[in-house]
Design a protein around this motif. Structure first.
Motif, PDB file in Angstrom:
ATOM      1  N   ILE A   1      -9.907 -26.558  26.243  1.00  0.00           N
ATOM      2  CA  ILE A   1     -10.602 -25.412  25.654  1.00  0.00           C
ATOM      3  C   ILE A   1      -9.725 -24.768  24.579  1.00  0.00           C
ATOM      4  O   ILE A   1     -10.204 -24.418  23.498  1.00  0.00           O
ATOM      5  CB  ILE A   1     -10.981 -24.385  26.740  1.00  0.00           C
ATOM      6  N   THR A   2      -8.431 -24.634  24.865  1.00  0.00           N
ATOM      7  CA  THR A   2      -7.502 -24.053  23.895  1.00  0.00           C
ATOM      8  C   THR A   2      -7.503 -24.843  22.600  1.00  0.00           C
ATOM      9  O   THR A   2      -7.550 -24.257  21.503  1.00  0.00           O
ATOM     10  CB  THR A   2      -6.081 -23.992  24.492  1.00  0.00           C
ATOM     11  N   ASN A   3      -7.452 -26.167  22.681  1.00  0.00           N
ATOM     12  CA  ASN A   3      -7.445 -26.995  21.474  1.00  0.00           C
ATOM     13  C   ASN A   3      -8.715 -26.806  20.656  1.00  0.00           C
ATOM     14  O   ASN A   3      -8.662 -26.732  19.421  1.00  0.00           O
ATOM     15  CB  ASN A   3      -7.256 -28.461  21.842  1.00  0.00           C
ATOM     16  N   VAL A   4      -9.837 -26.691  21.320  1.00  0.00           N
ATOM     17  CA  VAL A   4     -11.101 -26.470  20.603  1.00  0.00           C
ATOM     18  C   VAL A   4     -11.097 -25.089  19.948  1.00  0.00           C
ATOM     19  O   VAL A   4     -11.511 -24.935  18.795  1.00  0.00           O
ATOM     20  CB  VAL A   4     -12.305 -26.632  21.562  1.00  0.00           C
ATOM     21  N   ILE A   5     -10.613 -24.089  20.669  1.00  0.00           N
ATOM     22  CA  ILE A   5     -10.559 -22.732  20.115  1.00  0.00           C
ATOM     23  C   ILE A   5      -9.665 -22.691  18.881  1.00  0.00           C
ATOM     24  O   ILE A   5     -10.011 -22.056  17.878  1.00  0.00           O
ATOM     25  CB  ILE A   5     -10.070 -21.725  21.181  1.00  0.00           C
ATOM     26  N   VAL A   6      -8.524 -23.344  18.939  1.00  0.00           N
ATOM     27  CA  VAL A   6      -7.615 -23.366  17.788  1.00  0.00           C
ATOM     28  C   VAL A   6      -8.316 -23.978  16.582  1.00  0.00           C
ATOM     29  O   VAL A   6      -8.280 -23.414  15.476  1.00  0.00           O
ATOM     30  CB  VAL A   6      -6.306 -24.115  18.122  1.00  0.00           C
ATOM     31  N   ASP A   7      -8.972 -25.108  16.767  1.00  0.00           N
ATOM     32  CA  ASP A   7      -9.699 -25.738  15.659  1.00  0.00           C
ATOM     33  C   ASP A   7     -10.784 -24.811  15.113  1.00  0.00           C
ATOM     34  O   ASP A   7     -10.980 -24.701  13.902  1.00  0.00           O
ATOM     35  CB  ASP A   7     -10.323 -27.058  16.099  1.00  0.00           C
ATOM     36  N   TYR A   8     -11.488 -24.162  16.012  1.00  0.00           N
ATOM     37  CA  TYR A   8     -12.559 -23.245  15.629  1.00  0.00           C
ATOM     38  C   TYR A   8     -12.010 -22.062  14.828  1.00  0.00           C
ATOM     39  O   TYR A   8     -12.572 -21.675  13.796  1.00  0.00           O
ATOM     40  CB  TYR A   8     -13.272 -22.774  16.899  1.00  0.00           C
TER      41      TYR A   8
ATOM     42  N   GLY B   1     -13.666 -16.476  22.074  1.00  0.00           N
ATOM     43  CA  GLY B   1     -13.312 -16.165  23.453  1.00  0.00           C
ATOM     44  C   GLY B   1     -12.028 -16.874  23.822  1.00  0.00           C
ATOM     45  O   GLY B   1     -11.733 -17.955  23.316  1.00  0.00           O
ATOM     46  N   ALA B   2     -11.254 -16.266  24.703  1.00  0.00           N
ATOM     47  CA  ALA B   2     -10.021 -16.886  25.197  1.00  0.00           C
ATOM     48  C   ALA B   2     -10.373 -17.994  26.189  1.00  0.00           C
ATOM     49  O   ALA B   2     -11.469 -18.028  26.747  1.00  0.00           O
ATOM     50  CB  ALA B   2      -9.142 -15.833  25.852  1.00  0.00           C
ATOM     51  N   PRO B   3      -9.437 -18.916  26.416  1.00  0.00           N
ATOM     52  CA  PRO B   3      -9.718 -20.044  27.306  1.00  0.00           C
ATOM     53  C   PRO B   3     -10.236 -19.640  28.693  1.00  0.00           C
ATOM     54  O   PRO B   3     -11.217 -20.212  29.170  1.00  0.00           O
ATOM     55  CB  PRO B   3      -8.378 -20.768  27.395  1.00  0.00           C
TER      56      PRO B   3
ATOM     57  N   LYS C   1      -4.350 -28.525  38.797  1.00  0.00           N
ATOM     58  CA  LYS C   1      -4.079 -29.458  37.701  1.00  0.00           C
ATOM     59  C   LYS C   1      -5.299 -29.585  36.785  1.00  0.00           C
ATOM     60  O   LYS C   1      -5.173 -29.527  35.560  1.00  0.00           O
ATOM     61  CB  LYS C   1      -3.684 -30.827  38.255  1.00  0.00           C
ATOM     62  N   GLY C   2      -6.458 -29.743  37.375  1.00  0.00           N
ATOM     63  CA  GLY C   2      -7.683 -29.829  36.578  1.00  0.00           C
ATOM     64  C   GLY C   2      -7.959 -28.562  35.801  1.00  0.00           C
ATOM     65  O   GLY C   2      -8.444 -28.608  34.668  1.00  0.00           O
ATOM     66  N   SER C   3      -7.633 -27.416  36.397  1.00  0.00           N
ATOM     67  CA  SER C   3      -7.818 -26.140  35.697  1.00  0.00           C
ATOM     68  C   SER C   3      -6.928 -26.071  34.470  1.00  0.00           C
ATOM     69  O   SER C   3      -7.374 -25.665  33.390  1.00  0.00           O
ATOM     70  CB  SER C   3      -7.516 -24.970  36.629  1.00  0.00           C
ATOM     71  N   HIS C   4      -5.666 -26.474  34.636  1.00  0.00           N
ATOM     72  CA  HIS C   4      -4.750 -26.489  33.480  1.00  0.00           C
ATOM     73  C   HIS C   4      -5.257 -27.455  32.402  1.00  0.00           C
ATOM     74  O   HIS C   4      -5.213 -27.131  31.207  1.00  0.00           O
ATOM     75  CB  HIS C   4      -3.332 -26.876  33.909  1.00  0.00           C
ATOM     76  N   GLU C   5      -5.726 -28.614  32.814  1.00  0.00           N
ATOM     77  CA  GLU C   5      -6.239 -29.594  31.841  1.00  0.00           C
ATOM     78  C   GLU C   5      -7.455 -29.043  31.103  1.00  0.00           C
ATOM     79  O   GLU C   5      -7.556 -29.174  29.874  1.00  0.00           O
ATOM     80  CB  GLU C   5      -6.580 -30.903  32.545  1.00  0.00           C
TER      81      GLU C   5
END
Length: 102
Positions: free
Chosen positions: A62-69, A23-25, A53-57
Motif C-alpha cells: 500500500i505504501t508503494n502505491v501511495i508513494v507513486d500516487y 490516505g495513510a497505509p 508478517k502479512g500485515s507488514h507486507e
C-alpha cells in the motif's frame, strides 16, 4: 485524477496553493479489511495479531502505491501533500509504532 489536479492548478494562477492528499497505509488497510467504514476497525486490528508478517507486507505494498500516487499528484501540479491517517488514534501505541511508523 491527475487531470483533476492540473486543471485547477492552472486556473488558480498561483493565487492559492493546490494541496494533494492520500490516505495513510493503515487507514487504507483498515478500509480494505473491513470492506467499509467501521466504528472500531476490530477486523483490521485483528490482522496485526493474526497475520503480522502479512500485515507488514500489505502495508508495504500500500505504501508503494501511495508513494507513486503522490508523486503523480506533484507532477500534475500539487504544491503540497497531506497524508491523513484517520484511524491511527484507534491503535494501541505499540501497534502504531510497529505497523504505522516502520
Amino acid at each position: 485524477v491527475f487531470k483533476a489536479i492540473t486543471l485547477p492548478r492552472h486556473r488558480l494562477e498561483g493565487e492559492v496553493p493546490l494541496i494533494g492528499f492520500a490516505g495513510a497505509p493503515w487507514t487504507l488497510m483498515a478500509y480494505m479489511v473491513e470492506g467499509k467504514g467501521a466504528k472500531s476497525y476490530n477486523k483490521a486490528k485483528t490482522w496485526f495479531y493474526k497475520y503480522p508478517k502479512g500485515s507488514h507486507e500489505l502495508l508495504n505494498r500500500i505504501t508503494n502505491v501511495i508513494v507513486d500516487y503522490l508523486v503523480g499528484q506533484v507532477l500534475a501540479g500539487a504544491q503540497m501533500l497531506e497524508i491523513f491517517d484517520s484511524w491511527a488514534g484507534d491503535l494501541a501505541p505499540e501497534i502504531f509504532r510497529e505497523f504505522s511508523l516502520t
